[in-house]
Design an enzyme around this catalytic site. Structure first.
Site, mmCIF file in Angstrom:
data_model
loop_
_atom_site.group_PDB
_atom_site.id
_atom_site.type_symbol
_atom_site.label_atom_id
_atom_site.label_comp_id
_atom_site.label_asym_id
_atom_site.label_seq_id
_atom_site.Cartn_x
_atom_site.Cartn_y
_atom_site.Cartn_z
ATOM 1 N N ASP A 115 -16.065 -54.372 4.730
ATOM 2 C CA ASP A 115 -15.276 -54.925 3.627
ATOM 3 C C ASP A 115 -13.886 -55.210 4.210
ATOM 4 O O ASP A 115 -13.480 -54.575 5.185
ATOM 5 C CB ASP A 115 -15.193 -53.871 2.525
ATOM 6 C CG ASP A 115 -14.138 -54.208 1.500
ATOM 7 O OD1 ASP A 115 -14.167 -55.335 0.984
ATOM 8 O OD2 ASP A 115 -13.270 -53.345 1.225
ATOM 9 N N ASP A 125 -10.518 -56.123 2.176
ATOM 10 C CA ASP A 125 -9.356 -55.602 1.460
ATOM 11 C C ASP A 125 -9.453 -54.097 1.259
ATOM 12 O O ASP A 125 -10.408 -53.600 0.660
ATOM 13 C CB ASP A 125 -9.221 -56.289 0.091
ATOM 14 C CG ASP A 125 -8.792 -57.728 0.250
ATOM 15 O OD1 ASP A 125 -7.693 -57.951 0.760
ATOM 16 O OD2 ASP A 125 -9.569 -58.624 -0.127
#
Ligand code: XBP
Ligand code: MG
Length: 265
Positions: A8, A10
């Site tokens: 991922d 952010d």
């Protein structure tokens, strides 16, 4: 056998959420609005995946009855301004990488594992961050990149993870997802992947009971430990070794407060 690491972006790859929040506030000011999201506001809003969706939730909470076309146009304008402010800040180096991420990526790349980015943010934001970290040829480091342009059904929907696995031609048991949020964990688990969570100050209060392992960050974590964990079926018990090591050895200044004593859920 572990064949792919899926990151991922952010909050997991880099500490971007403060930059996102500041960029939203700049967009509000540029639009002449007196809205200003506090840390408390944005922590709550982060439970909603996607910047446009956050804006919609905020606006509808305030201005019920406003014409839909008007609201849509405002969201589009604010999000354009926000993306501009965000990418400028990221290119200027305002989103530091989280500890241990780069070492693990380099080690996994050298060992021939496939690397992937699986995010709900826009392709423009991915480009800004990855270009800053790896240079303009950043895409060559990653076998797969899923973002809001390729996987519009945002986390917790598993679309981005399912597509990543599909493009890699791998089953879920060959991959490991790295996440920082409840929605991210839900998405990865729904795709059948094991998930290692490194919460950040924005997501500390999330429920990570569905995660396979929770660490303060990836500092000092070696690929061999993850491969061993994969060989043992990513059990929580098998993760205890490196969880204990991180609890003893993590000196990262970015480790979220309150996670010094680590637990697997
Ligand atoms: C989750 C996010 C993003 C950004 C906003 O992304 O936190 O929604 O906050 O980006 P990830 P947009 O899956 O990488 O954790 O404004 O472009 O939606
Ligand atoms: Mg995230």
């Amino acid at each position: 056998m572990l064949k792919a690491l899926l990151f991922d972006l952010d909050g997991t790859f880099a500490d971007t959420e403060s930059v996102h929040c500041a960029a939203f506030n700049r967009a509000f000011a540029e639009e002449g609005l007196d809205w200003c999201w506090t840390t408390e506001d944005y922590t709550r809003l982060l439970e909603i995946s996607g910047g446009k969706e956050r804006l919609q939730h905020w606006i509808l909470g305030r201005e019920q009855g406003r014409d839909k076309a008007d609201v849509d146009a405002l969201i589009a304008r604010l999000h354009r301004r926000k993306t501009q402010a965000y990418t400028e800040a990221v290119k200027a180096g305002q989103a530091p990488l989280r500890p241990g991420v780069l070492d693990l990526i380099h080690e996994a790349g050298a060992e021939g594992l496939a690397l992937g980015i699986v995010t709900t943010t826009s392709a423009e934001n991915v480009e800004a961050l990855m270009g800053r970290v790896f240079g303009s040829a950043w895409r060559a480091h990653f076998a797969v990149v899923e973002d809001a342009s390729t996987a519009p059904r945002k986390k917790p929907h598993p679309q981005a993870y399912l597509q990543a696995l599909d493009r890699l031609g791998l089953g879920a048991s060959c991959g490991l997802a790295f996440e920082d949020s409840f929605n991210g964990v839900e998405a990865a688990r729904a795709a059948g992947l094991a998930v290692l969570v490194t919460p950040n100050p924005w997501t500390l209060a999330h429920d990570f009971s569905a995660a396979d392992c929770v660490l303060p960050d990836l500092e000092g974590l070696r690929l061999s430990q993850l491969s061993h964990w994969a060989a043992l079926g990513f059990t929580r018990q098998a993760a205890q070794g490196f969880v204990g090591q991180a609890a003893r050895g993590s000196t990262s200044p970015a480790a979220p407060a309150g996670l010094e004593t680590l637990e697997t859920p």
